[in-house]
Motif scaffolding. Structure first.
Motif, PDB file in Angstrom:
ATOM      1  N   ILE A 216      -4.870   8.030   0.509  1.00 42.09           N
ATOM      2  CA  ILE A 216      -4.733   6.801   1.521  1.00 42.09           C
ATOM      3  C   ILE A 216      -4.062   5.819   0.609  1.00 42.09           C
ATOM      4  N   PRO A 217      -2.864   5.672   1.215  1.00 41.87           N
ATOM      5  CA  PRO A 217      -1.688   4.751   0.663  1.00 41.87           C
ATOM      6  C   PRO A 217      -1.888   3.231   0.709  1.00 41.87           C
ATOM      7  N   ILE A 218      -3.042   2.753  -0.002  1.00 41.23           N
ATOM      8  CA  ILE A 218      -3.178   1.391   0.061  1.00 41.23           C
ATOM      9  C   ILE A 218      -3.031   0.717  -1.306  1.00 41.23           C
ATOM     10  N   ASN A 219      -2.336  -0.278  -1.459  1.00 44.55           N
ATOM     11  CA  ASN A 219      -2.145  -1.100  -2.717  1.00 44.55           C
ATOM     12  C   ASN A 219      -2.780  -2.487  -2.643  1.00 44.55           C
ATOM     13  N   GLN A 220      -2.535  -3.235  -3.629  1.00 43.74           N
ATOM     14  CA  GLN A 220      -3.210  -4.301  -3.976  1.00 43.74           C
ATOM     15  C   GLN A 220      -2.147  -5.181  -3.887  1.00 43.74           C
ATOM     16  N   LEU A 221      -2.533  -6.633  -3.332  1.00 44.99           N
ATOM     17  CA  LEU A 221      -1.252  -7.714  -3.214  1.00 44.99           C
ATOM     18  C   LEU A 221      -2.001  -9.020  -3.301  1.00 44.99           C
ATOM     19  N   ARG A 222      -1.927  -9.454  -4.512  1.00 49.52           N
ATOM     20  CA  ARG A 222      -2.650 -10.852  -4.681  1.00 49.52           C
ATOM     21  C   ARG A 222      -1.980 -12.232  -3.903  1.00 49.52           C
ATOM     22  N   GLY A 223      -3.197 -13.027  -3.399  1.00 49.43           N
ATOM     23  CA  GLY A 223      -2.460 -14.095  -2.970  1.00 49.43           C
ATOM     24  C   GLY A 223      -3.488 -15.231  -3.631  1.00 49.43           C
ATOM     25  N   GLN A 224      -2.780 -16.554  -3.740  1.00 48.20           N
ATOM     26  CA  GLN A 224      -3.714 -17.440  -4.433  1.00 48.20           C
ATOM     27  C   GLN A 224      -3.625 -18.717  -3.478  1.00 48.20           C
ATOM     28  N   ILE A 225      -4.821 -19.319  -3.528  1.00 46.02           N
ATOM     29  CA  ILE A 225      -4.981 -20.437  -2.454  1.00 46.02           C
ATOM     30  C   ILE A 225      -5.637 -21.667  -3.216  1.00 46.02           C
TER      31      ILE A 225
END
Lengths: 357, 109
Positions: A216-225
Motif C-alpha cells: 500500500i504505497p502511502i508515505n508520510q509528509l509532515r506539516g507544521q502549524i
C-alpha cells in the motif's frame, strides 16, 4: 476467545470513523473499529481541517472533492454541530505573473461546474481588508470552508456508537490472516474474526498492508502549524495557509517535509510560518503564538486517494488518502455503498490500488 | 470532587465533562484535551495538567506514574509573531497553494 464481527475497520481516524458511521446507518450487522492509540491522536487531530476544493488538481480530483464538500451541511444535520463553515476559500498570489495560471485554473474548472473567480487586487482587499496591500490577486471559490476536526471525529464516533458500532482503543493490530471465508485479526487486546475487513490505517497503511503481503504505497509528509491566542474575528474567508476558528484562534501553516513519523516541530519551519503569516496579514505580527504543532499527512505515492476493493482478496477493502477531512463524508458514503451493494454511485475505479501494479 | 468544579480555567471545562470523555475511553491528558479543549487555552495546560491526571487516576484507578503527561509544544510561553519572524523572504517548506498547480502544455491537467 475469538470475537466475531461482520465488518472490522482498522483505524479510527476521520476516514475509519466516517465509514463506520455511514455503514451503521445501512447495516445492522456487527461492526468493530480498532485504533492503535486514541482517535485524534494522529493525523485527524493535527490538521487545519480545511474543506478544500478549489485548487485541487487535476479537475477530476477537484470534482471528487466538491461532491464531498457538498455532503457536509447534510452530515452536520445528522451527526450534530461539527462547526462546519462554508466560508469560501481564497488563495492569494503576490506576483502578477501568477494571474495567467489562475485564469487557466478557473477556465478548466468551469467545465466541471466549479466556479472559481480570479480576483483583482481591489476585489481581494474588499473581501479581506486585513490582507497585505501588496497582494496581486487571488483565486476565490465559494465551495471551500473549514470544520472543527475534533468535533467531526467525536460526532462521527458518538453517532456510530448509538447505532451499535463497537470500538476498541489502544489496540494494535499484530497480524492479519485469511482463513476460509474470514479474516482473523490478531491484536494486543484479543483476536477477532470478521467477514469484511477494511483498512483505514492512514499514515500506517503501508505497515498494515505488509501483514497481508500487500504493498500500500502511502508515505508520510509532515506539516507544521502555529496557533495564535484568540483574536477578535477579522478573517472572513478560509485563506490557503490561514484560517480563523470559531473561538478566534488563527491557525497558520502550509508546510511540507519528509520526516517519516517524526512529530516534532522545528524552529526553522516555525519561523518560516511566522514569515508567511505576517506576509499575508501584516497586522498579525503583534498577535501571540500559544502553540506550534505538527501532523503527519498520509500521502499516497501519486497524491490521490486509494479506495475500493483490493483485487485478489475477497471482502478486503482499503481507504487511504490525503485530505481526509475534505473527503471523509464522500468516502464514508461510497465505501458503505461498496460494502452493502457491491457498487458505488460515483465511479471510483480511478482510485483503485491496482493503478500501482 | 463536585461535578461542576472547573478543572480547566482557560477553557472552562468541568469535572463532569472530563468524566464523560473518560467514559468514552479517553485515557491520557491529550486524549481528553482533543475531545474537550481542556488544556488548549492560553496556559497550554500548565495550570490544569496535574488536576486532570488526578481525575484520570480517580476515575480509572490507573496508577499516576502510568498516565501520560500532556505533550508540551513550542513556544512554551506565548510569543509574538514578529519576534519569531526573520528577515528572510525565501520560502522553502512553506508554500502557496498555487505553487503546487502544475500546468501541462500550458493547460491545467
Amino acid at each position: 476467545m475469538i470475537k466475531d464481527y461482520e465488518t472490522l475497520i482498522i483505524g479510527a481516524g476521520v476516514i475509519g470513523n466516517s465509514i463506520a458511521y455511514h455503514l451503521s446507518e445501512r447495516s445492522r450487522e456487527k461492526i468493530l473499529v480498532l485504533d492503535k492509540k486514541f482517535p485524534l491522536s494522529g493525523t485527524s487531530g493535527s490538521t487545519q481541517a480545511w474543506v478544500w476544493v478549489h485548487n485541487k488538481n487535476p479537475s477530476w480530483y477537484a470534482e471528487f472533492s466538491m461532491y464531498s464538500a457538498e455532503l457536509y451541511p447534510y452530515l452536520s444535520k445528522k451527526i450534530g454541530d461539527v462547526e462546519y463553515k462554508r466560508t469560501g476559500g481564497l488563495s492569494p498570489f503576490f506576483n502578477e505573473a501568477d494571474r495567467e495560471k489562475a485564469e487557466k485554473l478557473a477556465e478548466a474548472y468551469r467545465e466541471i461546474g466549479i466556479k472559481i473567480k480570479v480576483l483583482t487586487r481591489a476585489e481581494v482587499l474588499e473581501k479581506e481588508p486585513h490582507l497585505n496591500p501588496a497582494v496581486a490577486g487571488a483565486t476565490f471559490s465559494k465551495i471551500d470552508g473549514n470544520v472543527n476536526p475534533f468535533r467531526l471525529v467525536d460526532m462521527f464516533m458518538r453517532a456510530a456508537k448509538k447505532q451499535g458500532v463497537e470500538y476498541s482503543y489502544y489496540t494494535s493490530v499484530t497480524g492479519v490472516e485469511k482463513k476460509n471465508d474470514y479474516y482473523i485479526v490478531k491484536s494486543t487486546k484479543g483476536i477477532y474474526r470478521c467477514k469484511n475487513l477494511l483498512l483505514a490505517g492512514g499514515t500506517w497503511s503501508r505497515e498494515i498492508g505488509k501483514m497481508l503481503g500487500i504493498n500500500i504505497p502511502i508515505n508520510q509528509l509532515r506539516g507544521q502549524i502555529l496557533v495564535t491566542e484568540p483574536l477578535k474575528p477579522f478573517l472572513n474567508y478560509t485563506i490557503s495557509g490561514m484560517r480563523q476558528a470559531n473561538n478566534g484562534e488563527v491557525l497558520i501553516g502550509y508546510s511540507m517535509e519528509q520526516a517519516g513519523f517524526n512529530r516534532a516541530t522545528t524552529l526553522d519551519v516555525i519561523q518560516e510560518t511566522a514569515n508567511l503569516a505576517q506576509h499575508y496579514v501584516p497586522a498579525i505580527r503583534k498577535a501571540k503564538i500559544v502553540r506550534a504543532f505538527s501532523g503527519i499527512r498520509a500521502m499516497p505515492e501519486d497524491g490521490f486517494p486509494i479506495l475500493g476493493k483490493i483485487p485478489g482478496y475477497d471482502n478486503l477493502y482499503l481507504a487511504a488518502t490525503h485530505s481526509g477531512v475534505t473527503l471523509a463524508p464522500l468516502i464514508g458514503t461510497l465505501m458503505t455503498e461498496l460494502l452493502v451493494e457491491g457498487e458505488t454511485s460515483i465511479p471510483i475505479d480511478r482510485y483503485s490500488i491496482s493503478r500501482f501494479s | 470532587m463536585d461535578k461542576a468544579t472547573i478543572i480547566c480555567r482557560c477553557e472552562e471545562i468541568t469535572y463532569e465533562e472530563i468524566e464523560e470523555v473518560i467514559g468514552h475511553g479517553a485515557a491520557s491528558f491529550d486524549d481528553i484535551k482533543r475531545l474537550t479543549r481542556c488544556g488548549m487555552g492560553a496556559c497550554q495546560s500548565k495550570v490544569c495538567s496535574h488536576l486532570v491526571l488526578q481525575v484520570i487516576h480517580e476515575i480509572t484507578g490507573k496508577p499516576l506514574q502510568e498516565i501520560l503527561l500532556p505533550r508540551m509544544r513550542m513556544p512554551i510561553t506565548p510569543i509574538k509573531i514578529e519576534t519569531l519572524a526573520t528577515n528572510s523572504t525565501e520560502f522553502s517548506t512553506v508554500k502557496s497553494v498555487l505553487d503546487e498547480l502544475e500546468l501541462e502544455d500550458g493547460k491545467v491537467k
